[in-house]
Motif scaffolding. Sequence first.
Motif, short mmCIF file in Angstrom:
data_model
loop_
_atom_site.label_atom_id
_atom_site.label_comp_id
_atom_site.label_asym_id
_atom_site.label_seq_id
_atom_site.Cartn_x
_atom_site.Cartn_y
_atom_site.Cartn_z
N GLY A 417 -5.16 38.26 -39.64
CA GLY A 417 -4.54 39.56 -39.44
C GLY A 417 -4.87 40.54 -40.55
O GLY A 417 -5.66 40.24 -41.47
N PRO A 418 -4.30 41.75 -40.51
CA PRO A 418 -4.57 42.76 -41.53
C PRO A 418 -4.18 42.28 -42.92
O PRO A 418 -3.26 41.49 -43.10
N VAL A 419 -4.89 42.78 -43.93
CA VAL A 419 -4.63 42.42 -45.32
C VAL A 419 -3.29 43.02 -45.75
O VAL A 419 -3.05 44.22 -45.56
N THR A 420 -2.44 42.20 -46.33
CA THR A 420 -1.05 42.60 -46.59
C THR A 420 -0.88 43.33 -47.91
O THR A 420 -1.72 43.26 -48.82
N GLU A 421 0.26 43.99 -48.02
CA GLU A 421 0.62 44.68 -49.26
C GLU A 421 0.75 43.69 -50.41
O GLU A 421 0.35 43.99 -51.55
N ALA A 422 1.30 42.51 -50.15
CA ALA A 422 1.46 41.51 -51.21
C ALA A 422 0.11 41.11 -51.79
O ALA A 422 -0.05 40.95 -53.01
N SER A 423 -0.89 40.94 -50.92
CA SER A 423 -2.24 40.57 -51.39
C SER A 423 -2.84 41.68 -52.24
O SER A 423 -3.52 41.42 -53.24
N LEU A 424 -2.60 42.92 -51.84
CA LEU A 424 -3.13 44.05 -52.60
C LEU A 424 -2.39 44.24 -53.92
O LEU A 424 -3.02 44.53 -54.96
N LEU A 425 -1.08 44.08 -53.93
CA LEU A 425 -0.32 44.19 -55.17
C LEU A 425 -0.82 43.20 -56.21
O LEU A 425 -0.96 43.53 -57.40
N ARG A 426 -1.09 41.98 -55.77
CA ARG A 426 -1.60 40.95 -56.68
C ARG A 426 -2.97 41.37 -57.22
O ARG A 426 -3.27 41.18 -58.40
N ALA A 427 -3.80 41.96 -56.36
CA ALA A 427 -5.13 42.40 -56.79
C ALA A 427 -5.04 43.53 -57.81
O ALA A 427 -5.77 43.55 -58.81
N ILE A 428 -4.14 44.48 -57.59
CA ILE A 428 -3.99 45.60 -58.52
C ILE A 428 -3.49 45.11 -59.87
O ILE A 428 -3.96 45.55 -60.93
N ALA A 429 -2.53 44.18 -59.86
CA ALA A 429 -2.03 43.62 -61.12
C ALA A 429 -3.14 42.89 -61.87
O ALA A 429 -3.27 43.01 -63.10
N PHE A 430 -3.94 42.14 -61.14
CA PHE A 430 -5.08 41.44 -61.74
C PHE A 430 -6.06 42.45 -62.33
O PHE A 430 -6.61 42.25 -63.42
N GLY A 431 -6.27 43.55 -61.61
CA GLY A 431 -7.17 44.59 -62.09
C GLY A 431 -6.71 45.21 -63.40
O GLY A 431 -7.53 45.50 -64.29
N GLU A 432 -5.39 45.42 -63.55
CA GLU A 432 -4.86 45.97 -64.80
C GLU A 432 -5.08 45.01 -65.96
O GLU A 432 -5.41 45.42 -67.08
N TYR A 433 -4.89 43.73 -65.69
CA TYR A 433 -5.16 42.71 -66.70
C TYR A 433 -6.65 42.71 -67.08
O TYR A 433 -7.02 42.69 -68.26
N LEU A 434 -7.53 42.77 -66.07
CA LEU A 434 -8.97 42.76 -66.32
C LEU A 434 -9.41 44.00 -67.10
O LEU A 434 -10.31 43.93 -67.93
N GLU A 435 -8.75 45.13 -66.85
CA GLU A 435 -9.10 46.35 -67.57
C GLU A 435 -8.86 46.19 -69.07
O GLU A 435 -9.64 46.69 -69.90
N SER A 436 -7.79 45.51 -69.44
CA SER A 436 -7.52 45.32 -70.87
C SER A 436 -8.64 44.49 -71.51
O SER A 436 -9.01 44.75 -72.67
N HIS A 437 -9.18 43.54 -70.79
CA HIS A 437 -10.30 42.74 -71.31
C HIS A 437 -11.56 43.59 -71.39
O HIS A 437 -12.35 43.45 -72.32
#
Length: 523
Positions: A417-437
């Motif tokens: 099914g369609p990609v969920t908000e929960a999956s995207l929220l996790r990706a955005i949080a991971f992205g913020e962590y990766l940006e610090s690195h």
Amino acid sequence: MINAVAVEATPEAQAAFRAAAKSSSRPLSKVIEVKIPKPDPLPALPGVAPFDYAYLPDALRDYVRDISERMQCPPDFGAVGGIVMLSTIIGRKVGIRPMRNNDWTVIPNLWGAIVGHSGALKSPTLKDTLSPIKKLQARAFESFNAAKSEYDAKAELAQLQKSVNKTRARASLRKGGEADVSALLQSSQAEDAPILKRYITNNASYEALGELLIENPNGLLVEADELVGLLKQLDASGQEVARSFYLTAADGDAPYTFDRIMRGKGLHIEALCLSIIGGIQPGVLAEYVRQATAGGAGADGLLQRFGLIVYPDISPKWKEVDRYPNSSARETVNMIAERLDSLNPAEIGAEEDLYGNVPFLRFDREAQVLFSEWRSTLEHRLRSGEEHPAIVSHLSKYRKLIPSLALINHLCDTRHGPVTEASLLRAIAFGEYLESHAKRIYSYATRPDIDAAKTLLRRLQTGKLDSPFKAREVSQKGWAGLENPSKTQAAINLLLEYHHLREEELETGGRPTTLYHWIREEA
């Protein structure tokens, strides 16, 4: 009688005064020593956000935690390896269209790098983390060898039958010249030779990679134990075409055709799709970052395509962990790898357009609103002019990274099914962590004076530079980060600011000469 003396607070001046005092015939009643500040620690690398297992798909968390605990290495290493592995297996089976009414399609192949000093267990961690995809590769080799044996036997039988038929045809023609032997001379339809399914390669030229991708259109993982070897190979003169090949392969969706004298014409690849994973040491990376952000061939965004690049702090604490791997966690990831490998886009609700492109999923309603908000913030930030160009180039690749991570999370956890908000929220949080690195890594470019100052200080400490010294004596030595006058002066200025150097001007009758004295920690 000398009642009071103010002594300049350098070790040399204080020693000279004490020697003079001992040889003086006049008694000293009081000595006032004015001490300059002790050298302060130089600025450290920018801090990074701590890793959180919640960034990962549910089924990957125990697997990465188990590897990290047994190896006593940062969980960041296993997390990056695991995500890149899953992105490779998904490959071009299904993409994501991040906009509601647009055909922009993101293929989730990703490039990752783990940064750590020699001995940080980068290679063993990646070896353990990548075992599920290597298990798929081993199984593919077994299937290919069995199919190849069967194919070779049939081919040999066909060759024998062909020889027998020729003998029969000759005999028939000898008996009667008008005999019809066309049926005997017709070749039986040969079966296509089996193709070895590939998932991973370690050392291949770009031409060989192209041939592998013709046979494996879903994409491949390039595993580079020492990533700097691949990067420097692509930097070398004469490797411009290979570099362009890799740059194109990062997007996973562009066709490519070889027209070469030795390899033939019209060797067409449906789409270049490569994932990359490897380790690199900080010192080597620092030099590469400076070169890649200074303009020229290295400034084409190759380094910035490593969206999953981490440089965690290594804990000084260590304990022996002697236990078998978590078999349940490992089997869970093995099952995910197998499920993604046999993924049927239609069964998960993926759409197809009229032009035969990669099947795709879209965001659900809530996720679509969230993605639009996130992207709007990113685009305004990229255009603000407030970030260093290297950071802007890196963050611009998050247009692909964040939807890719969301799709991977979704396929591992929700599955259809369609990609969920929960999956995207996790990706955005991971992205913020990766940006610090990323900011830590690009600090080698945004604050080169810190690294250069540390290099200059090491040269003084190891006796490779005498004190006092002149600035031009440093730049003439060509040390990394200190190879020109402006970089040298920036390093000297930082050491002056943090009281590691003392400046002295000598009048020479013309232009004054500036000497720099090293202030030792023990002073």
